[in-house]
Design a protein around this motif. Structure first.
Motif, PDB file in Angstrom:
ATOM      1  N   GLU A 130       1.384  -1.146   0.077  1.00 39.84           N
ATOM      2  CA  GLU A 130      -0.126   0.092  -0.194  1.00 39.84           C
ATOM      3  C   GLU A 130       1.214   1.479   0.098  1.00 39.84           C
ATOM      4  OE1 GLU A 130      -2.552   1.546   3.488  1.00 39.84           O
ATOM      5  OE2 GLU A 130      -3.958   0.614   2.141  1.00 39.84           O
ATOM      6  N   TRP A 164      -0.808  -4.850   2.275  1.00 40.13           N
ATOM      7  CA  TRP A 164      -2.155  -5.721   2.495  1.00 40.13           C
ATOM      8  C   TRP A 164      -1.781  -7.610   2.166  1.00 40.13           C
ATOM      9  CZ3 TRP A 164      -6.185  -4.601   5.265  1.00 40.13           C
ATOM     10  CH2 TRP A 164      -6.449  -3.133   5.398  1.00 40.13           C
ATOM     11  N   ARG A 204      -7.853 -10.368   5.797  1.00 43.55           N
ATOM     12  CA  ARG A 204      -7.241  -9.866   5.038  1.00 43.55           C
ATOM     13  C   ARG A 204      -6.703  -8.513   6.079  1.00 43.55           C
ATOM     14  NH1 ARG A 204      -7.591  -4.767   1.265  1.00 43.55           N
ATOM     15  NH2 ARG A 204      -8.820  -4.194   2.261  1.00 43.55           N
ATOM     16  N   LEU A 264      -3.358  -5.799   7.470  1.00 44.48           N
ATOM     17  CA  LEU A 264      -2.600  -4.623   6.903  1.00 44.48           C
ATOM     18  C   LEU A 264      -1.615  -4.762   8.196  1.00 44.48           C
ATOM     19  CD1 LEU A 264      -2.093  -2.290   5.326  1.00 44.48           C
ATOM     20  CD2 LEU A 264      -3.178  -0.806   6.979  1.00 44.48           C
TER      21      LEU A 264
END
Length: 213
Positions: free
Chosen positions: A30, A45, A76, A78
């Motif tokens: 990201e 991610w 998912r 981060l």
């Protein structure tokens, strides 16, 4: 004139690659931050069937100095990843020195895939050998001009390839049994049969490479 290039990088010291090979998880970058150019911080991610195992293995990964969960979205997560000094680092800071901007970076057990924008072909030509000098295996998957951009960030199709595939599908070229010939597709596109064939083959190759990894 600027150009967009798609690469696949393979090396056991790329960020998190050892963990990806063990778990089958994928990640998408990201953001990349580099207060220290030799130790960038990645925000990625991660998606996969067993993120708990991925997280556990990543903490012992020699390419990772520190890993922190920033957000857990269920299917998912981060992560903030402090890259280890032992990582090959093929993209940063080398891409900045080549005046390349990162458009998309994803990674899986098959390697790290990146779409980069270069100011000109000279900069692009200089990039690959410099990455290879670091011992990283580099595959150039495609080059697009700014006037013929990649339309879909996920599938990597040029405008001509996308139109050719859509036209062929609408005419019935991919039906079983086939209800349209290659020459009919070419006529609809306003190109020669050979040109239509090449666009379809390259379009299918790009679609399969991106959609099916």
């Amino acid at each position: 004139m600027g150009v967009i290039a798609e690469f696949t990088f393979r090396h056991p010291d790329l960020p998190l690659v050892p963990t990806l090979e063990e778990t089958g998880v994928r990640y998408e970058v990201e953001q990349a931050v580099a207060e220290d150019p030799d130790r960038p911080v990645l925000f990625v991610w991660a998606t996969g069937d067993d993120l708990d195992t991925f997280e556990s293995r990543a903490r012992d990964d020699h390419t990772v100095a520190d890993l922190t969960v920033v957000e857990d979205a269920g299917d998912r997560r981060l992560y903030r990843v402090q890259v280890s000094e032992r990582t090959a680092k093929p993209l940063y800071p080398l891409d900045d020195r080549m005046e390349a901007s990162r458009l998309a970076v994803t990674a899986s057990a098959d390697g790290l895939r990146a779409r980069l924008r270069f100011p000109d072909r000279e900069s692009l030509s200089a990039f690959q050998p410099r990455v290879e000098d670091r011992g990283v295996d580099v595959s150039l998957r495609g080059v697009y001009s700014q006037t013929d951009p990649v339309l879909d960030d996920e599938y990597g199709l040029s405008s001509k390839q996308r139109r050719a595939l859509v036209t062929a599908a609408e005419l019935g070229y991919y039906d079983v049994p086939r209800t349209a010939s290659l020459s009919e597709v070419a006529d609809e596109l306003g190109v020669s049969t050979q040109a239509a064939s090449e666009r379809l083959r390259r379009g299918v190759a790009a679609f399969v490479a991106n959609a099916l990894d």
